[in-house]
Design a protein around this motif. Structure first.
Motif, PDB file in Angstrom:
ATOM      1  N   GLU A 185      21.982 -12.389   7.073  1.00  0.00           N
ATOM      2  CA  GLU A 185      22.869 -12.021   7.886  1.00  0.00           C
ATOM      3  C   GLU A 185      22.025 -11.433   9.132  1.00  0.00           C
ATOM      4  O   GLU A 185      20.931 -10.754   8.817  1.00  0.00           O
ATOM      5  N   CYS A 186      22.664 -11.405  10.288  1.00  0.00           N
ATOM      6  CA  CYS A 186      22.116 -10.474  11.335  1.00  0.00           C
ATOM      7  C   CYS A 186      22.299  -9.107  11.335  1.00  0.00           C
ATOM      8  O   CYS A 186      23.523  -8.554  10.974  1.00  0.00           O
ATOM      9  N   ILE A 187      21.350  -8.207  10.989  1.00  0.00           N
ATOM     10  CA  ILE A 187      21.263  -6.832  11.055  1.00  0.00           C
ATOM     11  C   ILE A 187      20.746  -6.145  11.955  1.00  0.00           C
ATOM     12  O   ILE A 187      19.550  -6.371  12.690  1.00  0.00           O
ATOM     13  N   PRO A 188      21.476  -5.232  12.676  1.00  0.00           N
ATOM     14  CA  PRO A 188      20.787  -4.618  13.961  1.00  0.00           C
ATOM     15  C   PRO A 188      19.710  -3.750  13.558  1.00  0.00           C
ATOM     16  O   PRO A 188      19.411  -3.393  12.372  1.00  0.00           O
ATOM     17  N   LEU A 189      18.788  -3.545  14.580  1.00  0.00           N
ATOM     18  CA  LEU A 189      17.433  -3.024  14.114  1.00  0.00           C
ATOM     19  C   LEU A 189      17.901  -1.414  13.801  1.00  0.00           C
ATOM     20  O   LEU A 189      16.880  -1.071  12.912  1.00  0.00           O
ATOM     21  N   SER A 190      18.684  -0.942  14.190  1.00  0.00           N
ATOM     22  CA  SER A 190      19.122   0.506  13.918  1.00  0.00           C
ATOM     23  C   SER A 190      19.256   0.773  12.413  1.00  0.00           C
ATOM     24  O   SER A 190      19.224   1.774  11.887  1.00  0.00           O
ATOM     25  N   GLN A 191      19.626  -0.384  11.727  1.00  0.00           N
ATOM     26  CA  GLN A 191      20.162  -0.319  10.483  1.00  0.00           C
ATOM     27  C   GLN A 191      19.082  -0.940   9.368  1.00  0.00           C
ATOM     28  O   GLN A 191      19.363  -1.013   8.173  1.00  0.00           O
ATOM     29  N   PHE A 192      17.742  -1.376   9.846  1.00  0.00           N
ATOM     30  CA  PHE A 192      16.666  -1.633   9.140  1.00  0.00           C
ATOM     31  C   PHE A 192      16.167  -0.656   8.226  1.00  0.00           C
ATOM     32  O   PHE A 192      16.214   0.550   8.811  1.00  0.00           O
ATOM     33  N   ASP A 193      16.013  -0.935   7.081  1.00  0.00           N
ATOM     34  CA  ASP A 193      15.273   0.209   5.971  1.00  0.00           C
ATOM     35  C   ASP A 193      14.458  -0.840   5.180  1.00  0.00           C
ATOM     36  O   ASP A 193      14.045  -1.949   5.262  1.00  0.00           O
ATOM     37  N   ASP A 194      13.754   0.040   4.223  1.00  0.00           N
ATOM     38  CA  ASP A 194      12.709  -0.584   3.544  1.00  0.00           C
ATOM     39  C   ASP A 194      13.105  -1.898   2.481  1.00  0.00           C
ATOM     40  O   ASP A 194      12.765  -2.647   2.337  1.00  0.00           O
ATOM     41  N   ASN A 195      14.631  -1.578   2.291  1.00  0.00           N
ATOM     42  CA  ASN A 195      15.057  -2.552   1.244  1.00  0.00           C
ATOM     43  C   ASN A 195      15.379  -3.851   1.970  1.00  0.00           C
ATOM     44  O   ASN A 195      15.106  -4.871   1.432  1.00  0.00           O
ATOM     45  N   ILE A 196      15.820  -3.774   3.228  1.00  0.00           N
ATOM     46  CA  ILE A 196      16.003  -5.049   3.944  1.00  0.00           C
ATOM     47  C   ILE A 196      14.677  -5.819   4.236  1.00  0.00           C
ATOM     48  O   ILE A 196      14.485  -6.868   4.221  1.00  0.00           O
ATOM     49  N   ILE A 197      13.611  -4.994   4.543  1.00  0.00           N
ATOM     50  CA  ILE A 197      12.250  -5.639   4.756  1.00  0.00           C
ATOM     51  C   ILE A 197      11.651  -5.950   3.534  1.00  0.00           C
ATOM     52  O   ILE A 197      11.077  -7.154   3.516  1.00  0.00           O
ATOM     53  N   LEU A 198      12.011  -5.448   2.293  1.00  0.00           N
ATOM     54  CA  LEU A 198      11.394  -6.204   1.158  1.00  0.00           C
ATOM     55  C   LEU A 198      12.222  -7.229   0.676  1.00  0.00           C
ATOM     56  O   LEU A 198      11.655  -8.362   0.183  1.00  0.00           O
ATOM     57  N   SER A 199      13.606  -7.237   1.189  1.00  0.00           N
ATOM     58  CA  SER A 199      14.402  -8.542   0.893  1.00  0.00           C
ATOM     59  C   SER A 199      13.605  -9.831   1.657  1.00  0.00           C
ATOM     60  O   SER A 199      13.587 -10.766   0.949  1.00  0.00           O
ATOM     61  N   ASP A 200      13.487  -9.343   2.888  1.00  0.00           N
ATOM     62  CA  ASP A 200      12.901 -10.472   3.834  1.00  0.00           C
ATOM     63  C   ASP A 200      11.752 -11.048   3.271  1.00  0.00           C
ATOM     64  O   ASP A 200      11.354 -12.433   3.191  1.00  0.00           O
ATOM     65  N   TYR A 201      10.847 -10.003   2.872  1.00  0.00           N
ATOM     66  CA  TYR A 201       9.506 -10.448   2.421  1.00  0.00           C
ATOM     67  C   TYR A 201       9.539 -11.359   1.030  1.00  0.00           C
ATOM     68  O   TYR A 201       8.715 -12.113   0.845  1.00  0.00           O
TER      69      TYR A 201
END
Length: 281
Positions: free
Chosen positions: A44-60
């Motif tokens: 899903e599309c998440i605003p850059l302001s809501q990005f955190d380490d968990n989202i980055i890890l999920s994408d990776y």
């Protein structure tokens, strides 16, 4: 440590919420307690302001899983191609020899019943094909598979071995009671094509001549009919090649730069087939 029992070292991480667990009971307990599905959430599309380490890890992790699945599929595809579609050297020579006789020979993947039953091979020393042939006798349940039939053998002599006099309850007695040359033989012209017509074979001709211009899947399957039997398929007859002597109109005066000759072509049965046109050299 495991975030569910808080006593054992963790071994697993939940794809959905990244909670660490140590065993299947703890995983099930975590799902029941938190109503977690245990599956990676849909992209899903998440605003850059809501990005955190968990989202980055999920994408990776998602990209790593996609790469791993692509590599696995590539290796599996190569293994299937090598095991099922790579023709052994002896079958490759057999296919080349059949192609020179006007026969398109196809093979099934290893493990198929017809592939395992087929004993057709090419005799390099005698430059001849030794065939496996399956006979199916119409209006009976009799199916006979012959091996080691030389291509120069006639169809009549091959099928006659199964029509010798026997007990009065012999399953093929109705066929043996008829003259051999009255039997009708048919073969599918292209077994890979649905609705392909059947060719009527000349029972007194050789196997090599009668299989020309056909598609053979592993080995020939020939259907034997009595004269009184009716056929429920389209029939084409074996074409015959007639030698046409040259007419006087074809003759022409010799050229001053060469001599006239008639080009000749060697056909499958060893005879000479003159072409229609004369050429000069």
């Amino acid at each position: 440590f495991c975030e569910e029992c808080k006593s054992n070292p963790s071994k697993y991480k939940c794809p959905a919420c990244y909670i660490r667990t140590c065993s299947l009971p703890c995983i099930n307990s975590h799902k029941q307690r938190t109503a977690c599905t245990g599956k990676r959430p849909a992209a899903e599309c998440i605003p850059l302001s809501q990005f955190d380490d968990n989202i980055i890890l999920s994408d990776y992790n998602f990209l790593e899983d996609a790469k791993r699945m692509a590599d696995s599929s590539k290796r599996m595809r190569a293994a299937i191609r090598d095991s099922h579609f790579r023709v052994p050297l002896n079958l490759k020579y057999l296919r080349i020899a059949a192609s020179k006789r006007g026969i398109k020979l196809l093979f099934l993947p290893k493990g198929m019943e017809k592939r395992e039953l087929n004993q057709t091979y090419y005799n390099y020393r005698k430059k001849s094909i030794i065939w496996t042939i399956e006979w199916r006798f119409h209006s009976t349940n009799v199916v006979i598979v012959d091996h080691r039939l030389h291509e120069s053998k006639t169809l009549g002599s091959a099928v006659a071995n199964h029509l010798k006099p026997g007990p009065w309850k012999h399953a093929l007695k109705q066929f043996s009671d008829h003259p051999l040359d009255s039997l009708k033989l048919f073969i599918c012209r292209n077994p890979k094509s649905r609705g392909s017509p059947f060719r009527q074979l000349n029972i007194m001709s050789s196997i090599r001549d009668q299989l020309a211009n056909l598609v053979i899947l592993e080995y020939p399957v020939i259907h034997v009919f009595l004269p009184s039997h009716s056929c429920d398929f389209d029939i084409i007859h074996t074409p015959t090649k007639a030698l046409i002597p040259p007419s006087p109109a074809d003759q022409c005066p010799p050229s001053p730069t060469g001599v006239m000759f008639r080009e000749e072509e060697i056909v499958a049965d060893g005879s000479v087939d003159p072409l229609e046109s004369d050429r000069l050299i």
